[in-house]
Write an enzyme that holds these catalytic residues in place. Sequence first.
Site, short mmCIF file in Angstrom:
data_model
loop_
_atom_site.label_atom_id
_atom_site.label_comp_id
_atom_site.label_asym_id
_atom_site.label_seq_id
_atom_site.Cartn_x
_atom_site.Cartn_y
_atom_site.Cartn_z
N HIS A 146 0.85 -1.18 0.00
CA HIS A 146 0.00 0.00 0.00
C HIS A 146 0.89 1.24 0.00
O HIS A 146 2.07 1.18 0.36
CB HIS A 146 -0.90 0.01 1.22
N GLU A 188 1.12 3.89 1.91
CA GLU A 188 1.74 4.27 3.18
C GLU A 188 2.89 3.34 3.53
O GLU A 188 3.94 3.78 4.01
CB GLU A 188 0.69 4.25 4.31
N CYS A 199 -5.91 2.39 5.72
CA CYS A 199 -6.62 1.15 6.05
C CYS A 199 -6.07 0.61 7.37
O CYS A 199 -5.07 1.11 7.90
CB CYS A 199 -6.41 0.14 4.92
N CYS A 225 -2.27 -0.27 7.20
CA CYS A 225 -1.43 0.93 7.14
C CYS A 225 -1.47 1.69 8.45
O CYS A 225 -0.45 2.24 8.88
CB CYS A 225 -1.85 1.81 5.97
#
Length: 150
Positions: A47, A49, A77, A80
Site C-alpha cells: 500500500h 503508506e 486502512c 497501514c
Amino acid sequence: MQEAIHNAIRGMQNNEGGPFGCIIVKDDKIVGKGNNKVTSNNDPTAHAEVTAIRDACKNLETFQLTGCILYTSCEPCPMCLGAIYWARPDKVFYACNQVDAAKIGFDDAFIYKEIPLPLDKRSIPFEQINRKEALKAFDFWQEKEDKISY
C-alpha cells in the site's frame, strides 16, 4: 499533499496499483515517497503508506519516523494504520476518507469488524499451535544482551 496525490495518479498511469499515494516529510524535505503497488508487485502489503514508510526508513537509516509528517491521499486502512503507529511519525494528514474509498470498491470495513471477533468466529480461522516451542525465541530475545529495542 499535492505530491501524495501526484504519486497516486502517477502510479495508476504506470499500472502499478490502486489510486493511493503517500509522502513523508522531515524538516520540510520529502524523505519518503510511495504509491500503491499491490498489483504490480503481487504484494498485498504494498500500500502507499507502507511503501512510503519503507522508503523513508531506508533513506533516513532508521526504523522509526519520529520528527516526520506523513501525507496520504486517503485515510489509512487498518494495515497501514498499524504500520504508521509502529513507525511513529509525529502527525498524519489525509485527503479522501474511508467512505470515499468504499465508494470505488476499496472497503475495509470488514477488517474492522473482524478485529474484535473471537479467533474462532473470524472469516479466516486462527488456531494456536507450537506455543511452547515458539516461546524459545522469546526467551532468547529476553536474554540477548546486544538487542536493539523498539
